[in-house]
Design a protein around this motif. Structure first.
Motif, PDB file in Angstrom:
ATOM      1  N   LYS A  97      91.386  84.544  70.244  1.00  0.00           N
ATOM      2  CA  LYS A  97      92.463  85.178  69.471  1.00  0.00           C
ATOM      3  C   LYS A  97      92.074  85.206  67.996  1.00  0.00           C
ATOM      4  O   LYS A  97      91.802  84.144  67.401  1.00  0.00           O
ATOM      5  CB  LYS A  97      93.752  84.380  69.647  1.00  0.00           C
ATOM      6  N   ARG A  98      92.008  86.392  67.411  1.00  0.00           N
ATOM      7  CA  ARG A  98      91.651  86.568  65.996  1.00  0.00           C
ATOM      8  C   ARG A  98      92.560  87.618  65.370  1.00  0.00           C
ATOM      9  O   ARG A  98      92.650  88.734  65.919  1.00  0.00           O
ATOM     10  CB  ARG A  98      90.194  87.039  65.846  1.00  0.00           C
ATOM     11  N   GLY A  99      93.192  87.276  64.271  1.00  0.00           N
ATOM     12  CA  GLY A  99      94.073  88.232  63.602  1.00  0.00           C
ATOM     13  C   GLY A  99      95.168  88.740  64.523  1.00  0.00           C
ATOM     14  O   GLY A  99      95.544  89.912  64.466  1.00  0.00           O
ATOM     15  N   GLY A 100      95.612  87.884  65.419  1.00  0.00           N
ATOM     16  CA  GLY A 100      96.697  88.251  66.341  1.00  0.00           C
ATOM     17  C   GLY A 100      96.233  89.074  67.539  1.00  0.00           C
ATOM     18  O   GLY A 100      97.033  89.439  68.392  1.00  0.00           O
ATOM     19  N   GLU A 101      94.914  89.406  67.622  1.00  0.00           N
ATOM     20  CA  GLU A 101      94.388  90.212  68.736  1.00  0.00           C
ATOM     21  C   GLU A 101      93.437  89.371  69.574  1.00  0.00           C
ATOM     22  O   GLU A 101      92.814  88.428  69.053  1.00  0.00           O
ATOM     23  CB  GLU A 101      93.532  91.385  68.194  1.00  0.00           C
ATOM     24  N   TRP A 102      93.280  89.741  70.841  1.00  0.00           N
ATOM     25  CA  TRP A 102      92.257  89.097  71.672  1.00  0.00           C
ATOM     26  C   TRP A 102      90.949  89.876  71.532  1.00  0.00           C
ATOM     27  O   TRP A 102      90.922  91.082  71.758  1.00  0.00           O
ATOM     28  CB  TRP A 102      92.682  89.092  73.141  1.00  0.00           C
ATOM     29  N   LEU A 103      89.871  89.163  71.179  1.00  0.00           N
ATOM     30  CA  LEU A 103      88.539  89.771  71.113  1.00  0.00           C
ATOM     31  C   LEU A 103      87.674  89.134  72.191  1.00  0.00           C
ATOM     32  O   LEU A 103      87.900  87.985  72.594  1.00  0.00           O
ATOM     33  CB  LEU A 103      87.913  89.536  69.731  1.00  0.00           C
TER      34      LEU A 103
ATOM     35  N   ALA B 177     101.879  82.670  74.750  1.00  0.00           N
ATOM     36  CA  ALA B 177     101.600  82.611  73.310  1.00  0.00           C
ATOM     37  C   ALA B 177     100.431  81.650  73.052  1.00  0.00           C
ATOM     38  O   ALA B 177     100.401  80.551  73.608  1.00  0.00           O
ATOM     39  CB  ALA B 177     102.849  82.134  72.576  1.00  0.00           C
ATOM     40  N   PHE B 178      99.475  82.078  72.248  1.00  0.00           N
ATOM     41  CA  PHE B 178      98.346  81.224  71.851  1.00  0.00           C
ATOM     42  C   PHE B 178      98.195  81.277  70.350  1.00  0.00           C
ATOM     43  O   PHE B 178      98.465  82.297  69.720  1.00  0.00           O
ATOM     44  CB  PHE B 178      97.043  81.721  72.493  1.00  0.00           C
ATOM     45  N   ARG B 179      97.695  80.177  69.781  1.00  0.00           N
ATOM     46  CA  ARG B 179      97.468  80.147  68.336  1.00  0.00           C
ATOM     47  C   ARG B 179      96.150  80.834  67.989  1.00  0.00           C
ATOM     48  O   ARG B 179      95.255  80.984  68.829  1.00  0.00           O
ATOM     49  CB  ARG B 179      97.429  78.697  67.848  1.00  0.00           C
ATOM     50  N   GLU B 180      96.016  81.218  66.726  1.00  0.00           N
ATOM     51  CA  GLU B 180      94.789  81.811  66.194  1.00  0.00           C
ATOM     52  C   GLU B 180      93.570  80.917  66.516  1.00  0.00           C
ATOM     53  O   GLU B 180      93.656  79.695  66.408  1.00  0.00           O
ATOM     54  CB  GLU B 180      95.006  81.904  64.664  1.00  0.00           C
ATOM     55  N   GLY B 181      92.497  81.533  66.975  1.00  0.00           N
ATOM     56  CA  GLY B 181      91.257  80.780  67.229  1.00  0.00           C
ATOM     57  C   GLY B 181      91.155  80.212  68.637  1.00  0.00           C
ATOM     58  O   GLY B 181      90.109  79.679  69.009  1.00  0.00           O
ATOM     59  N   CYS B 182      92.245  80.312  69.439  1.00  0.00           N
ATOM     60  CA  CYS B 182      92.172  79.758  70.802  1.00  0.00           C
ATOM     61  C   CYS B 182      91.275  80.628  71.675  1.00  0.00           C
ATOM     62  O   CYS B 182      91.192  81.847  71.484  1.00  0.00           O
ATOM     63  CB  CYS B 182      93.582  79.727  71.427  1.00  0.00           C
ATOM     64  N   ARG B 183      90.620  79.966  72.636  1.00  0.00           N
ATOM     65  CA  ARG B 183      89.773  80.683  73.606  1.00  0.00           C
ATOM     66  C   ARG B 183      90.336  80.536  75.010  1.00  0.00           C
ATOM     67  O   ARG B 183      90.826  79.462  75.368  1.00  0.00           O
ATOM     68  CB  ARG B 183      88.351  80.118  73.598  1.00  0.00           C
ATOM     69  N   VAL B 184      90.209  81.603  75.796  1.00  0.00           N
ATOM     70  CA  VAL B 184      90.636  81.560  77.205  1.00  0.00           C
ATOM     71  C   VAL B 184      89.567  82.256  78.055  1.00  0.00           C
ATOM     72  O   VAL B 184      88.762  83.031  77.530  1.00  0.00           O
ATOM     73  CB  VAL B 184      91.996  82.267  77.426  1.00  0.00           C
ATOM     74  N   GLU B 185      89.575  81.960  79.348  1.00  0.00           N
ATOM     75  CA  GLU B 185      88.624  82.600  80.268  1.00  0.00           C
ATOM     76  C   GLU B 185      89.399  83.349  81.364  1.00  0.00           C
ATOM     77  O   GLU B 185      90.471  82.907  81.761  1.00  0.00           O
ATOM     78  CB  GLU B 185      87.737  81.548  80.969  1.00  0.00           C
ATOM     79  N   VAL B 186      88.821  84.430  81.856  1.00  0.00           N
ATOM     80  CA  VAL B 186      89.411  85.162  82.993  1.00  0.00           C
ATOM     81  C   VAL B 186      88.295  85.436  84.002  1.00  0.00           C
ATOM     82  O   VAL B 186      87.264  86.014  83.651  1.00  0.00           O
ATOM     83  CB  VAL B 186      90.043  86.505  82.545  1.00  0.00           C
ATOM     84  N   HIS B 187      88.528  84.995  85.262  1.00  0.00           N
ATOM     85  CA  HIS B 187      87.519  85.206  86.314  1.00  0.00           C
ATOM     86  C   HIS B 187      87.703  86.595  86.945  1.00  0.00           C
ATOM     87  O   HIS B 187      88.008  86.714  88.136  1.00  0.00           O
ATOM     88  CB  HIS B 187      87.639  84.110  87.384  1.00  0.00           C
TER      89      HIS B 187
ATOM     90  N   LEU C  23      97.254  75.263  82.095  1.00  0.00           N
ATOM     91  CA  LEU C  23      95.788  75.312  82.075  1.00  0.00           C
ATOM     92  C   LEU C  23      95.197  75.084  80.679  1.00  0.00           C
ATOM     93  O   LEU C  23      94.175  74.416  80.524  1.00  0.00           O
ATOM     94  CB  LEU C  23      95.337  76.671  82.639  1.00  0.00           C
ATOM     95  N   TYR C  24      95.857  75.651  79.664  1.00  0.00           N
ATOM     96  CA  TYR C  24      95.273  75.527  78.311  1.00  0.00           C
ATOM     97  C   TYR C  24      96.020  74.540  77.420  1.00  0.00           C
ATOM     98  O   TYR C  24      95.806  74.529  76.215  1.00  0.00           O
ATOM     99  CB  TYR C  24      95.174  76.920  77.657  1.00  0.00           C
ATOM    100  N   HIS C  25      96.850  73.702  78.040  1.00  0.00           N
ATOM    101  CA  HIS C  25      97.566  72.700  77.255  1.00  0.00           C
ATOM    102  C   HIS C  25      96.562  71.749  76.586  1.00  0.00           C
ATOM    103  O   HIS C  25      95.740  71.136  77.273  1.00  0.00           O
ATOM    104  CB  HIS C  25      98.499  71.928  78.204  1.00  0.00           C
ATOM    105  N   ARG C  26      96.588  71.667  75.296  1.00  0.00           N
ATOM    106  CA  ARG C  26      95.668  70.836  74.498  1.00  0.00           C
ATOM    107  C   ARG C  26      94.197  71.200  74.717  1.00  0.00           C
ATOM    108  O   ARG C  26      93.320  70.332  74.663  1.00  0.00           O
ATOM    109  CB  ARG C  26      95.855  69.349  74.810  1.00  0.00           C
ATOM    110  N   ARG C  27      93.938  72.469  75.018  1.00  0.00           N
ATOM    111  CA  ARG C  27      92.535  72.894  75.174  1.00  0.00           C
ATOM    112  C   ARG C  27      92.320  74.188  74.389  1.00  0.00           C
ATOM    113  O   ARG C  27      92.063  75.252  74.972  1.00  0.00           O
ATOM    114  CB  ARG C  27      92.220  73.117  76.648  1.00  0.00           C
ATOM    115  N   PRO C  28      92.437  74.129  73.064  1.00  0.00           N
ATOM    116  CA  PRO C  28      92.329  75.357  72.267  1.00  0.00           C
ATOM    117  C   PRO C  28      90.954  76.009  72.369  1.00  0.00           C
ATOM    118  O   PRO C  28      90.826  77.218  72.161  1.00  0.00           O
ATOM    119  CB  PRO C  28      92.601  74.875  70.828  1.00  0.00           C
ATOM    120  N   ALA C  29      89.929  75.230  72.710  1.00  0.00           N
ATOM    121  CA  ALA C  29      88.576  75.811  72.799  1.00  0.00           C
ATOM    122  C   ALA C  29      88.282  76.346  74.190  1.00  0.00           C
ATOM    123  O   ALA C  29      87.158  76.759  74.487  1.00  0.00           O
ATOM    124  CB  ALA C  29      87.545  74.757  72.406  1.00  0.00           C
TER     125      ALA C  29
END
Ligand code: SAM
Length: 319
Positions: free
Chosen positions: A147-153, A182-192, A223-229
């Protein structure tokens, strides 16, 4: 420096490239002497519960996908006992040539038939079979978003002699439950997403039966609780590596990410499958081996792993 590749493409080459991929070439086994262990290579309680599920659901045609070193299949067959004499047919789908060899040795004389794809296996059963896997979706290449500038890259990788360089690129988002949260700026997620494409490939062939999927992961939003990276990581000689180590020496290490079970369920529903049951693995043990607790040392894994049981809704019934 080469042009940036979406991370999913980098991971697919690192794991499955015919000449250089980890699963295609390097892997020689799973377990204490491999790079990583799975529950099945350390203890047979999982096999016992899966055997209980096969008997309890009245299943006679089994397709195991991604059988690793064959330990799980061998233990499941042992725990099935008398059920095998009722005409049980046990087939394996495995893409890794080195692991297929290990499985053939370990399972010699067990009457197993191997296939390269679920489509091929299902055709052999005229579409009517039950499918199970342990730690399969996590081995599929995933797309990674930040998440960067409110967008997913989308995370892309430019391999170079000095080490891989990460970049973020604008992209079309895949269908995933993750983007509804909702995710904070800089968070990472994965999609299989590659796993979803794989399900779509064999879905038209599958007309009757259940599918049991066991893996580490969670539903959303836990899944992403306390895992911003995010959850992306590598395993090499039983060591977990994160950060830049994931991009180093592709083909020499296993790469994996936790499985989003909300996605697996939603993708199944879109294919017309019904969710029969789901939960943490401890609950699966409770249902199929009542009174048996996860062995000492596995209590954490019993909650870190989940199961999802789906059924082809139209036809229903086991096979
Ligand atoms: C992490 S290992 C799990 C092994 C085993 N299920 C166990 O519990 O020990 C992942 C397995 O899935 C296999 N695999 C990965 N992608 C696959 C695919 N598309 N079709 C079939 N097998 C696959 C790998 O080769 C490997 O055997």
């Amino acid at each position: 420096m080469d042009a940036p590749l979406p991370f999913e493409r980098f991971m697919r080459d690192a794991l499955y490239h015919p000449q250089k991929g980890y699963y295609s070439r390097r892997i020689r086994g799973v377990g204490r002497r491999g790079d990583f262990s799975t529950w099945a290579t350390l203890d047979d309680s999982l096999a016992r519960a899966i055997a209980g599920w096969i008997r309890g659901r009245g299943i006679r045609r089994v397709i195991e996908v991604g059988a690793g070193d064959g330990s799980l299949a061998r233990a499941v067959l042992r725990h099935l006992g008398w059920w095998r004499r009722l005409g049980l047919r046990y087939h394996i789908v495995e893409v890794s040539a080195p692991l297929r060899e290990v499985q053939r040795k370990r399972l010699r004389g067990c009457g197993i038939v191997w296939h390269e794809s679920p489509r091929e296996a299902l055709r052999g059963f005229k579409g009517s079979a039950s499918i199970f896997s342990n730690e399969l979706p996590d081995a599929f290449p995933c797309r990674v978003f930040e998440k960067r500038g409110g967008e997913w890259l989308e995370l892309c990788v430019s391999p170079s002699a000095e080490g891989s360089v990460e970049t973020l690129q604008p992209c079309l988002l895949p269908e995933s439950t993750v983007f509804g949260h909702a995710f904070r700026e800089g968070c990472r997620v994965e999609v299989h997403e590659s796993y979803r494409r794989w399900l779509e490939e064999f879905a038209p062939e599958w007309t009757r039966g259940e599918m049991l999927t066991i893996d580490y992961g969670n539903t959303m939003p836990g899944l992403y609780h306390r895992r911003p990276a995010g959850t992306l990581r590598a395993y090499l000689a039983h060591q977990m590596l994160a950060g830049s180590a994931v991009f180093e020496a592709p083909g020499t290490r296993d790469l994996t990410a936790d499985v989003n079970f909300s996605d697996l369920e939603a993708w199944g529903v879109a294919l017309g499958w019904q969710t029969v049951s789901q939960g943490v693995l401890g609950e699966f043990f409770g249902a199929w081996t009542p009174g048996v607790r996860p062995p000492a040392g596995f209590e954490g894994a019993a909650t870190a792993f989940r199961f999802l049981e789906q059924r082809v809704a139209a036809a229903g019934g086991s096979c």
